[in-house]
Design an enzyme around this catalytic site. Sequence first.
Site, PDB file in Angstrom:
ATOM      1  N   SER A 210     -36.695 -77.112   7.623  1.00 21.04           N
ATOM      2  CA  SER A 210     -37.400 -78.340   7.978  1.00 21.04           C
ATOM      3  C   SER A 210     -38.535 -78.631   7.001  1.00 21.04           C
ATOM      4  O   SER A 210     -39.099 -77.726   6.369  1.00 21.04           O
ATOM      5  CB  SER A 210     -37.974 -78.225   9.391  1.00 21.04           C
TER       6      SER A 210
HETATM    7  N1  SAH Z   1     -36.272 -73.887  11.905  1.00 20.15           N
HETATM    8  C1  SAH Z   1     -35.347 -73.876  10.798  1.00 20.15           C
HETATM    9  C2  SAH Z   1     -34.631 -75.197  10.689  1.00 20.15           C
HETATM   10  C3  SAH Z   1     -33.161 -74.994  10.691  1.00 20.15           C
HETATM   11  S1  SAH Z   1     -32.175 -76.448  10.873  1.00 20.15           S
HETATM   12  C4  SAH Z   1     -36.054 -73.495   9.532  1.00 20.15           C
HETATM   13  O1  SAH Z   1     -37.285 -73.417   9.540  1.00 20.15           O
HETATM   14  O2  SAH Z   1     -35.399 -73.235   8.528  1.00 20.15           O
HETATM   15  C5  SAH Z   1     -31.580 -76.234  12.520  1.00 20.15           C
HETATM   16  C6  SAH Z   1     -30.774 -75.005  12.816  1.00 20.15           C
HETATM   17  O3  SAH Z   1     -30.338 -75.106  14.170  1.00 20.15           O
HETATM   18  C7  SAH Z   1     -29.510 -74.811  11.983  1.00 20.15           C
HETATM   19  O4  SAH Z   1     -29.570 -73.571  11.370  1.00 20.15           O
HETATM   20  C8  SAH Z   1     -28.382 -74.872  13.014  1.00 20.15           C
HETATM   21  O5  SAH Z   1     -27.307 -73.993  12.739  1.00 20.15           O
HETATM   22  C9  SAH Z   1     -29.103 -74.440  14.273  1.00 20.15           C
HETATM   23  N2  SAH Z   1     -28.465 -74.832  15.528  1.00 20.15           N
HETATM   24  C10 SAH Z   1     -27.813 -75.983  15.832  1.00 20.15           C
HETATM   25  N3  SAH Z   1     -27.393 -75.957  17.108  1.00 20.15           N
HETATM   26  C11 SAH Z   1     -27.781 -74.749  17.620  1.00 20.15           C
HETATM   27  C12 SAH Z   1     -27.633 -74.123  18.896  1.00 20.15           C
HETATM   28  N4  SAH Z   1     -26.997 -74.683  19.926  1.00 20.15           N
HETATM   29  N5  SAH Z   1     -28.166 -72.892  19.059  1.00 20.15           N
HETATM   30  C13 SAH Z   1     -28.817 -72.255  18.047  1.00 20.15           C
HETATM   31  N6  SAH Z   1     -28.987 -72.799  16.821  1.00 20.15           N
HETATM   32  C14 SAH Z   1     -28.472 -74.035  16.615  1.00 20.15           C
END
Ligand code: SAH
Length: 211
Positions: free
Chosen positions: A52
């Site tokens: 993000s």
């Molecule tokens: N907080 C992260 C942002 C990652 S983007 C960072 O700082 O890098 C969002 C993430 O949510 C992705 O990796 C995606 O695979 C995950 N995601 C999507 N749906 C999900 C679910 N139901 N449970 C767990 N993770 C999920």
Amino acid sequence: MVEGQLRRRGIADERVLDAMGRVPRERFVSPDQRDAAYADAALPIGGGQTISQPYMVALICEQLGLHGTERVLDVGTGSGYQAAVLAELAGEVHTIERIPELAESARANLAAAGYGGRVHLHVGDGTLGVPGRAPFAAVAVAAAALEAPPALYEQLEPRGRLVVPVGSADGQWLEVVVRTPEGPAVLRTVPCRFVPLVAGPAGAFSAPADG
Ligand code: SAH
């Protein structure tokens, strides 16, 4: 980053600003993205997912209103960056990722940045929360849902806070949901754009569109 992207845009919680200054963001991006690690943007981390934008990480952390002793849940580990920032702000951090490959690289990133022992990483469907570790004082979601997942609200402590992007690819708002005796108190804050929160069993990387 802290001054130009965060304080100037209104992030005022000094603990959040300090935490953002301490976590080495370059440890959470791939080597070919290192030069862009502190850019004012989300960056690709593989599997169609992103780390993000720094401002969004700071805003979510600020809206959680943490003081240092809380147990928190981070849904959508991705690179592990948000979990590391939360580890600077809370007492106990649980993070859950549905894509096993991303969870493994997040584990390596967190260890390399010195957060290995401070973040508990789970692999699975984060829309269901982590019932075995509930209740949480705060839950941060880094992917957009059509509605705030009920299980995450149920796993909040009284007065606990859930921060979640709500909406579709057409438009999303960052919502702050507070657990109250009268039920959820919902505040819509800013428009945002996150990858979708995908419910259902944890899976592997999806096949690329071009095969
Ligand atoms: N907080 C992260 C942002 C990652 S983007 C960072 O700082 O890098 C969002 C993430 O949510 C992705 O990796 C995606 O695979 C995950 N995601 C999507 N749906 C999900 C679910 N139901 N449970 C767990 N993770 C999920």
